[in-house]
Design a protein around this motif. Structure first.
Motif, PDB file in Angstrom:
ATOM      1  N   ALA A 192      -3.454 -23.776 -31.703  1.00 43.42           N
ATOM      2  CA  ALA A 192      -4.642 -25.028 -31.770  1.00 43.42           C
ATOM      3  C   ALA A 192      -5.462 -24.333 -30.786  1.00 43.42           C
ATOM      4  CB  ALA A 192      -3.959 -26.114 -30.983  1.00 43.42           C
ATOM      5  N   LEU A 193      -5.069 -23.565 -29.608  1.00 42.31           N
ATOM      6  CA  LEU A 193      -6.095 -22.923 -28.670  1.00 42.31           C
ATOM      7  C   LEU A 193      -6.972 -21.963 -29.243  1.00 42.31           C
ATOM      8  CD1 LEU A 193      -7.340 -22.354 -25.868  1.00 42.31           C
ATOM      9  CD2 LEU A 193      -5.295 -20.744 -25.497  1.00 42.31           C
ATOM     10  N   LEU A 194      -6.373 -21.017 -30.033  1.00 40.37           N
ATOM     11  CA  LEU A 194      -7.275 -20.170 -30.841  1.00 40.37           C
ATOM     12  C   LEU A 194      -8.354 -20.648 -31.591  1.00 40.37           C
ATOM     13  CD1 LEU A 194      -7.071 -16.856 -30.871  1.00 40.37           C
ATOM     14  CD2 LEU A 194      -5.079 -18.068 -29.836  1.00 40.37           C
ATOM     15  N   PHE A 195      -7.890 -21.832 -32.316  1.00 41.20           N
ATOM     16  CA  PHE A 195      -8.728 -22.459 -33.326  1.00 41.20           C
ATOM     17  C   PHE A 195      -9.901 -23.004 -32.459  1.00 41.20           C
ATOM     18  CE2 PHE A 195      -5.195 -22.929 -36.396  1.00 41.20           C
ATOM     19  CZ  PHE A 195      -5.645 -22.233 -37.436  1.00 41.20           C
ATOM     20  N   ALA A 196      -9.405 -23.632 -31.119  1.00 39.55           N
ATOM     21  CA  ALA A 196     -10.567 -24.436 -30.533  1.00 39.55           C
ATOM     22  C   ALA A 196     -11.493 -23.358 -29.743  1.00 39.55           C
ATOM     23  CB  ALA A 196      -9.930 -25.073 -29.320  1.00 39.55           C
TER      24      ALA A 196
END
Length: 261
Positions: free
Chosen positions: A111-115
């Motif tokens: 999720a961090l990478l997507f954000a």
């Protein structure tokens, strides 16, 4: 589950822990001079969530502790911020501003990478069905400090939701999210994965269903992505095209929505 703090917490940390316990509907226990062993024996509970100034830990008497940390997600995020590619993001075809539903948040690294890639205009929602993991993830993302402003801002932008993906997908309109992502517990574990092994004690171990994939295809505008062990039969069983990477132990499978018949 009960919620407490570390030894001699700051007033603001104790207040944060109390608010979290009230929001989740679980017990808050002031730590005092209690050791963790005494806290478990006196108050019971399967898990204890320990709220700290810039972190949070999840403990069970018979398991290794889990502490929120983006782990390899932090390393990958720094590469993305430098303009490097990332196999997950590239497989998903994600562009800045895209919306993402991470159906299996775990500790939130993906999720961090997507954000980070999505930037301020994106909307990233991370689902976690386990209440203890949800509490760890929500509290960790809200308070963890990495030392890199862009990473911290990305963590704060993620919408963490305590829900199973089946019911959440069912609640969404057709074509309402750009990318839907699944990273379930692998059917054949990578036994040397130190980051994932402690997570298995808390995470949902059920296999991904074809019904969930069909629901994701209905909801997604661009792609549905599955992470699994390289060569896993889950890709063909669920209708994903496996994107093989030389030397990698894991693969990403993709269903491109614009290629549906």
């Amino acid at each position: 589950m009960i919620i407490t703090t570390g030894d001699r917490p700051l007033t603001e940390v104790a207040a944060r822990a109390e608010r979290l316990a009230e929001r989740l509907g679980v017990r808050y226990i002031a730590r005092g001079n209690l050791s963790m062993n005494k806290l478990f024996s006196r108050y019971g509970g399967a898990e204890v969530l320990v709220v700290l100034l810039e972190g949070v830990r999840l403990l069970r008497p018979d398991r290794p502790q889990l502490q929120f940390h983006p782990s390899m997600g932090f390393v990958r995020a720094k590469r993305v911020l430098k303009g490097d590619g990332d196999p997950m993001l590239d497989s998903a075809g994600m562009a800045p501003g895209d919306s993402v539903l991470d159906c299996t948040a775990g500790l939130g690294s993906d999720a961090l990478l997507f954000a980070v890639r999505g930037g301020e205009r994106s909307c990233v929602t991370a689902l976690e069905s386990s209440l203890p993991l949800y509490a760890l993830l929500a509290e960790g993302m809200a308070n963890y400090t990495s030392g890199i402003e862009e990473v911290d801002a990305a963590l704060r932008r993620i919408n963490v939701v305590n829900s199973d993906h089946q019911s959440y997908l069912a609640s969404l309109p057709d074509g309402s999210v750009d990318i839907v992502y699944f990273d379930p517990m692998f059917r054949e574990p990578l036994e040397d994965s130190a980051a994932i092994s402690p997570l298995r004690a808390y995470a949902n171990s059920a296999s991904l269903s074809q019904e969930s994939v069909l629901a994701a295809v209905r909801v997604a505008r661009k792609a549905v992505v599955l992470k699994e062990k390289r060569g896993s039969g889950e890709f063909s069983r669920l209708g994903f095209e496996e994107m093989l990477r030389p030397g990698a132990k894991t693969s990403y499978g993709v269903i491109r929505i614009d290629q549906r018949s």
